[in-house]
Write a protein that holds these residues in place. Structure first.
Motif, PDB file in Angstrom:
ATOM      1  N   ARG A 190      15.196  -3.780  13.849  1.00 25.71           N
ATOM      2  CA  ARG A 190      15.612  -3.657  15.245  1.00 25.71           C
ATOM      3  C   ARG A 190      15.270  -2.263  15.763  1.00 25.71           C
ATOM      4  O   ARG A 190      15.544  -1.261  15.103  1.00 25.71           O
ATOM      5  N   THR A 191      14.636  -2.208  16.939  1.00 24.83           N
ATOM      6  CA  THR A 191      14.368  -0.935  17.608  1.00 24.83           C
ATOM      7  C   THR A 191      15.454  -0.701  18.652  1.00 24.83           C
ATOM      8  O   THR A 191      15.706  -1.564  19.490  1.00 24.83           O
ATOM      9  N   THR A 215      28.411   5.798   9.444  1.00 25.67           N
ATOM     10  CA  THR A 215      28.065   4.612   8.650  1.00 25.67           C
ATOM     11  C   THR A 215      28.008   4.865   7.147  1.00 25.67           C
ATOM     12  O   THR A 215      28.104   3.923   6.356  1.00 25.67           O
ATOM     13  N   GLY A 216      27.799   6.134   6.746  1.00 27.54           N
ATOM     14  CA  GLY A 216      27.637   6.435   5.328  1.00 27.54           C
ATOM     15  C   GLY A 216      26.234   6.149   4.817  1.00 27.54           C
ATOM     16  O   GLY A 216      25.910   6.408   3.657  1.00 27.54           O
ATOM     17  N   LYS A 222      22.860  -0.999  11.751  1.00 24.39           N
ATOM     18  CA  LYS A 222      22.726  -1.797  10.531  1.00 24.39           C
ATOM     19  C   LYS A 222      21.476  -1.382   9.760  1.00 24.39           C
ATOM     20  O   LYS A 222      20.589  -0.713  10.292  1.00 24.39           O
ATOM     21  N   GLU A 223      21.416  -1.819   8.523  1.00 23.49           N
ATOM     22  CA  GLU A 223      20.241  -1.550   7.683  1.00 23.49           C
ATOM     23  C   GLU A 223      18.984  -2.111   8.345  1.00 23.49           C
ATOM     24  O   GLU A 223      18.989  -3.220   8.876  1.00 23.49           O
ATOM     25  N   GLU A 264      18.063   4.998  -0.748  1.00 20.84           N
ATOM     26  CA  GLU A 264      19.339   5.141  -0.024  1.00 20.84           C
ATOM     27  C   GLU A 264      19.121   5.213   1.492  1.00 20.84           C
ATOM     28  O   GLU A 264      20.068   5.067   2.256  1.00 20.84           O
ATOM     29  N   TYR A 265      17.879   5.421   1.909  1.00 20.61           N
ATOM     30  CA  TYR A 265      17.584   5.639   3.333  1.00 20.61           C
ATOM     31  C   TYR A 265      17.376   4.289   4.029  1.00 20.61           C
ATOM     32  O   TYR A 265      16.299   3.709   3.976  1.00 20.61           O
ATOM     33  N   LYS A 266      18.419   3.796   4.663  1.00 16.43           N
ATOM     34  CA  LYS A 266      18.427   2.441   5.240  1.00 16.43           C
ATOM     35  C   LYS A 266      18.142   2.422   6.743  1.00 16.43           C
ATOM     36  O   LYS A 266      17.908   1.366   7.314  1.00 16.43           O
ATOM     37  N   VAL A 267      18.207   3.594   7.391  1.00 17.21           N
ATOM     38  CA  VAL A 267      18.055   3.688   8.849  1.00 17.21           C
ATOM     39  C   VAL A 267      16.979   4.725   9.156  1.00 17.21           C
ATOM     40  O   VAL A 267      16.801   5.694   8.408  1.00 17.21           O
TER      41      VAL A 267
END
Length: 291
Positions: A248-249, A199-200, A175-176, A228-231
């Protein structure tokens, strides 16, 4: 000694003391952190020099390099110095020295550098930041030197909890705001490719060998809510001082190669790395750890 878990403000208090000093040195475990303090001090109008194994920069004023100041011995002198621990200056005298991640003195490969600085730095006041596990060893060292040690303990400023769910080996559950931690560059890029494919979402990447400027750029991309970089896919380099908006780690593995064999991470290492989730006033109020 400023000791406590990640996100407890221990380094913040030590750096505040450094800001007050007329002369000082910051000894960093990472090039990126040395760069951060170099930039911070110069932005505050306190001329600061940077020395790492790969980089040497003079102080700047409004982005312009300062005129150099030469002492009687013909050496360039600036009031502040930020360096990686291995490049610390033992010749100059400082009012305040800040030695970060002091628990690394127990590291089998790099511990010698912390020992050298602890015993060799010429400072009237030494501020050590790190985990409480290092207190007995430091007290023993300074006790033998008849030096006084004041220990200040800090509590974590935000909540940290383990999840009752893993990802169940499915990258679709990413998830983000997630940070996946892996322990080799090859694995980091493998995971980046898989997560982006499934995930895209785009993934920022941080690891120890990445040049500091690139690492800062990647961190900024991940922290920027409009990006755009969510992860984030990272090595355990994220466990040392980086301010990242991690929700979250996620540990890819709980074992790490130490140069000879794969060893389980210690409880201390898991807390240090996992504790980067849920940074106080940076993103999320509760940090989550899972695998």
């Amino acid at each position: 000694m400023h000791v406590g878990p990640t996100n407890s403000g221990k380094t913040y208090h030590a750096i505040n003391r450094l800001k007050e000093a007329k002369t000082g040195i910051y000894c960093s475990p990472l090039r990126l952190l040395a760069h951060e303090i170099y930039t911070l001090m110069n932005n505050l109008g306190k001329p600061c020099e940077l020395i790492t194994g790969e980089d040497k920069r003079m102080p700047t004023v409004n982005g312009e390099i300062m005129e150099t100041v030469i002492n009687d011995e013909g050496e360039i002198v600036t009031p502040m110095l930020s360096s990686t621990i291995e490049m610390s200056n033992f010749a100059r005298e400082f009012e305040v020295a800040v030695i970060d991640e002091i628990q690394m003195i127990q590291d089998s490969q790099r511990g010698w550098a912390w020992t050298n600085v602890l015993l060799g730095i010429k400072a009237r006041e030494i501020h050590l930041c790190g985990e409480e596990s290092s207190v007995p060893l430091v007290k023993k060292i300074f006790g033998s030197l008849h030096e006084k040690v004041i220990v200040k303990k800090y509590e974590r400023l935000s909540k940290l909890q383990t999840s009752d769910q893993t990802l169940n080996a499915n990258w679709k559950n990413i998830k983000e705001g997630d940070c996946v931690v892996a322990f080799s560059r090859k694995k980091i890029f493998e995971i980046q490719k898989q997560v982006e494919s499934v995930t895209g979402m785009k993934c920022a990447v941080i690891y120890g060998g990445l040049p500091p400027d690139n690492r800062s750029r990647q961190a900024n991309l991940f922290n920027d809510p409009t990006s755009e970089y969510k992860v984030l896919i990272a090595s355990d380099a994220v466990g040392m001082g980086l301010n990242l908006k991690i929700r979250r780690t996620i540990f890819d593995s709980l074992k790490k190669f130490d140069g000879n064999t794969f060893k389980p991470l210690t409880t201390s290492q898991i807390k240090q790395i996992g504790g980067r989730a849920g940074r106080f006033n940076v993103g999320y109020d509760i940090g989550i750890i899972t695998t």
